[in-house]
Design a protein around this motif. Structure first.
Motif, PDB file in Angstrom:
ATOM      1  N   PHE A  13     -41.898  -1.743 -30.640  1.00 16.94           N
ATOM      2  CA  PHE A  13     -40.917  -2.039 -29.593  1.00 16.94           C
ATOM      3  C   PHE A  13     -41.312  -3.238 -28.730  1.00 16.94           C
ATOM      4  CE2 PHE A  13     -39.970   2.481 -30.441  1.00 16.94           C
ATOM      5  CZ  PHE A  13     -38.649   2.316 -30.821  1.00 16.94           C
ATOM      6  N   GLY A  14     -41.952  -4.224 -29.308  1.00 20.16           N
ATOM      7  CA  GLY A  14     -42.162  -5.484 -28.610  1.00 20.16           C
ATOM      8  C   GLY A  14     -43.593  -5.906 -28.383  1.00 20.16           C
ATOM      9  N   GLY A  15     -44.549  -5.077 -28.680  1.00 20.54           N
ATOM     10  CA  GLY A  15     -45.945  -5.433 -28.436  1.00 20.54           C
ATOM     11  C   GLY A  15     -46.423  -6.617 -29.258  1.00 20.54           C
ATOM     12  N   ILE A  16     -46.006  -6.677 -30.517  1.00 20.60           N
ATOM     13  CA  ILE A  16     -46.417  -7.793 -31.376  1.00 20.60           C
ATOM     14  C   ILE A  16     -45.854  -9.098 -30.832  1.00 20.60           C
ATOM     15  CG2 ILE A  16     -46.110  -8.834 -33.655  1.00 20.60           C
ATOM     16  CD1 ILE A  16     -46.337  -6.045 -34.850  1.00 20.60           C
ATOM     17  N   GLU A  17     -44.577  -9.075 -30.444  1.00 20.36           N
ATOM     18  CA  GLU A  17     -43.958 -10.293 -29.921  1.00 20.36           C
ATOM     19  C   GLU A  17     -44.630 -10.751 -28.635  1.00 20.36           C
ATOM     20  OE1 GLU A  17     -42.277  -7.634 -30.952  1.00 20.36           O
ATOM     21  OE2 GLU A  17     -40.988  -8.351 -32.572  1.00 20.36           O
ATOM     22  N   LEU A  18     -44.954  -9.804 -27.749  1.00 21.52           N
ATOM     23  CA  LEU A  18     -45.630 -10.159 -26.501  1.00 21.52           C
ATOM     24  C   LEU A  18     -47.005 -10.762 -26.787  1.00 21.52           C
ATOM     25  CD1 LEU A  18     -44.825  -7.154 -24.134  1.00 21.52           C
ATOM     26  CD2 LEU A  18     -44.220  -9.541 -23.780  1.00 21.52           C
ATOM     27  N   ALA A  19     -47.755 -10.146 -27.675  1.00 22.78           N
ATOM     28  CA  ALA A  19     -49.084 -10.661 -28.010  1.00 22.78           C
ATOM     29  C   ALA A  19     -48.981 -12.057 -28.617  1.00 22.78           C
ATOM     30  CB  ALA A  19     -49.792  -9.707 -28.972  1.00 22.78           C
ATOM     31  N   LEU A  20     -48.063 -12.245 -29.550  1.00 20.02           N
ATOM     32  CA  LEU A  20     -47.901 -13.565 -30.169  1.00 20.02           C
ATOM     33  C   LEU A  20     -47.480 -14.613 -29.146  1.00 20.02           C
ATOM     34  CD1 LEU A  20     -46.225 -12.642 -33.573  1.00 20.02           C
ATOM     35  CD2 LEU A  20     -48.564 -13.459 -33.188  1.00 20.02           C
ATOM     36  N   ALA A  21     -46.602 -14.242 -28.223  1.00 20.08           N
ATOM     37  CA  ALA A  21     -46.174 -15.183 -27.188  1.00 20.08           C
ATOM     38  C   ALA A  21     -47.358 -15.611 -26.322  1.00 20.08           C
ATOM     39  CB  ALA A  21     -45.080 -14.562 -26.333  1.00 20.08           C
ATOM     40  N   TRP A  22     -48.211 -14.651 -25.966  1.00 16.17           N
ATOM     41  CA  TRP A  22     -49.382 -14.996 -25.159  1.00 16.17           C
ATOM     42  C   TRP A  22     -50.353 -15.870 -25.945  1.00 16.17           C
ATOM     43  CZ3 TRP A  22     -49.960 -15.069 -20.182  1.00 16.17           C
ATOM     44  CH2 TRP A  22     -49.199 -14.225 -19.394  1.00 16.17           C
ATOM     45  N   TRP A  23     -50.484 -15.616 -27.254  1.00 14.35           N
ATOM     46  CA  TRP A  23     -51.399 -16.428 -28.055  1.00 14.35           C
ATOM     47  C   TRP A  23     -50.862 -17.834 -28.266  1.00 14.35           C
ATOM     48  CZ3 TRP A  23     -52.341 -11.744 -31.676  1.00 14.35           C
ATOM     49  CH2 TRP A  23     -53.253 -10.882 -31.058  1.00 14.35           C
ATOM     50  N   GLY A  46     -52.966 -11.498 -24.358  1.00  8.20           N
ATOM     51  CA  GLY A  46     -52.380 -11.229 -25.671  1.00  8.20           C
ATOM     52  C   GLY A  46     -53.094 -10.094 -26.383  1.00  8.20           C
ATOM     53  N   LEU A  47     -54.401 -10.089 -26.298  1.00  9.29           N
ATOM     54  CA  LEU A  47     -55.188  -9.008 -26.896  1.00  9.29           C
ATOM     55  C   LEU A  47     -54.846  -7.671 -26.250  1.00  9.29           C
ATOM     56  CD1 LEU A  47     -57.510  -8.365 -28.874  1.00  9.29           C
ATOM     57  CD2 LEU A  47     -59.082  -8.763 -26.984  1.00  9.29           C
ATOM     58  N   TYR A  48     -54.705  -7.697 -24.952  1.00 10.04           N
ATOM     59  CA  TYR A  48     -54.340  -6.490 -24.196  1.00 10.04           C
ATOM     60  C   TYR A  48     -52.946  -6.009 -24.608  1.00 10.04           C
ATOM     61  CZ  TYR A  48     -54.886  -3.661 -19.890  1.00 10.04           C
ATOM     62  OH  TYR A  48     -55.058  -2.658 -18.974  1.00 10.04           O
ATOM     63  N   ASN A  49     -52.020  -6.946 -24.825  1.00 13.12           N
ATOM     64  CA  ASN A  49     -50.662  -6.608 -25.244  1.00 13.12           C
ATOM     65  C   ASN A  49     -50.612  -6.054 -26.659  1.00 13.12           C
ATOM     66  OD1 ASN A  49     -48.247  -7.159 -23.467  1.00 13.12           O
ATOM     67  ND2 ASN A  49     -49.511  -8.953 -23.078  1.00 13.12           N
ATOM     68  N   LEU A  50     -51.575  -6.407 -27.474  1.00  4.48           N
ATOM     69  CA  LEU A  50     -51.568  -5.955 -28.862  1.00  4.48           C
ATOM     70  C   LEU A  50     -51.913  -4.476 -28.983  1.00  4.48           C
ATOM     71  CD1 LEU A  50     -51.072  -7.067 -31.687  1.00  4.48           C
ATOM     72  CD2 LEU A  50     -53.522  -7.449 -31.864  1.00  4.48           C
ATOM     73  N   TRP A  51     -52.825  -3.999 -28.186  1.00  8.38           N
ATOM     74  CA  TRP A  51     -53.318  -2.618 -28.313  1.00  8.38           C
ATOM     75  C   TRP A  51     -53.632  -2.069 -26.918  1.00  8.38           C
ATOM     76  CZ3 TRP A  51     -52.503  -0.778 -32.925  1.00  8.38           C
ATOM     77  CH2 TRP A  51     -53.102   0.406 -33.342  1.00  8.38           C
ATOM     78  N   PRO A  52     -52.605  -1.829 -26.079  1.00  5.94           N
ATOM     79  CA  PRO A  52     -52.855  -1.508 -24.666  1.00  5.94           C
ATOM     80  C   PRO A  52     -53.331  -0.091 -24.380  1.00  5.94           C
ATOM     81  CG  PRO A  52     -50.515  -1.475 -25.096  1.00  5.94           C
ATOM     82  CD  PRO A  52     -51.181  -1.935 -26.356  1.00  5.94           C
ATOM     83  N   PHE A  53     -52.934   0.862 -25.209  1.00  4.57           N
ATOM     84  CA  PHE A  53     -53.344   2.241 -24.952  1.00  4.57           C
ATOM     85  C   PHE A  53     -54.784   2.416 -25.402  1.00  4.57           C
ATOM     86  CE2 PHE A  53     -48.742   2.426 -25.321  1.00  4.57           C
ATOM     87  CZ  PHE A  53     -48.413   3.115 -24.169  1.00  4.57           C
ATOM     88  N   GLY A  54     -55.638   2.801 -24.478  1.00  3.69           N
ATOM     89  CA  GLY A  54     -57.055   2.951 -24.789  1.00  3.69           C
ATOM     90  C   GLY A  54     -57.864   1.723 -24.423  1.00  3.69           C
ATOM     91  N   SER A  55     -57.218   0.729 -23.804  1.00  2.00           N
ATOM     92  CA  SER A  55     -57.908  -0.486 -23.359  1.00  2.00           C
ATOM     93  C   SER A  55     -57.701  -0.650 -21.865  1.00  2.00           C
ATOM     94  CB  SER A  55     -57.347  -1.717 -24.068  1.00  2.00           C
ATOM     95  OG  SER A  55     -57.526  -1.628 -25.453  1.00  2.00           O
TER      96      SER A  55
END
Length: 143
Positions: A13-23, A46-55
């Motif tokens: 639901f958008g995490g990949i797009e957010l991470a790519l945009a930040w990168w 971007g890294l945080y957006n890729l895998w936010p739960f548990g980080s």
């Protein structure tokens, strides 16, 4: 297991797009040379957006026990510049999207992530993304 499921849904639901945009933003900052401090910060977000739960985002000097250029006076100046040029409106965007997700009730975990992204979006220079499972840090946090 729950973190994995939430992270997968986040990506869908958008995490990949957010991470790519930040990168992409990080790449643009790096190309300009003068934007290198913000390139590192954008990559971390971007890294945080890729895998936010548990980080979580923590200050680098609190994590490592020593200051560097990004956590001292230059980092402070970099954060002020970031805040004035981009941080405040990016944070407002995360707040508005978080409110939208919260209204849907089922999207509360995603709202939580967007609200969790606000501090690092406001002041990213000198931050590091770490796993919440890393209960032992090399040095205790400063008082």
């Amino acid at each position: 297991m729950i973190r994995l499921i939430l992270n997968v849904f986040w990506l869908i639901f958008g995490g990949i797009e957010l991470a790519l945009a930040w990168w992409v933003a990080a790449l643009v900052f790096a190309i300009t040379i003068i934007g290198l401090p913000w390139a590192r910060s954008a990559f971390n977000i971007g890294l945080y957006n890729l895998w936010p739960f548990g980080s979580e985002a923590v200050r680098r000097d609190d994590y490592s026990g020593r200051e560097d250029m990004g956590t001292g006076a230059l980092g402070f100046i970099g954060n002020i510049i970031w805040f004035l040029l981009a941080g405040w409106w990016l944070a407002i965007g995360h707040i508005l999207i978080g409110i939208f997700w919260a209204i849907t009730i089922i999207g509360l975990p995603f709202a939580y992530v967007h609200f969790k992204l606000v501090p690092i979006t406001l002041f990213p220079v000198g931050m590091r993304i770490v796993s919440k499972d890393a209960s032992i840090r090399p040095y205790p946090p400063r008082p």
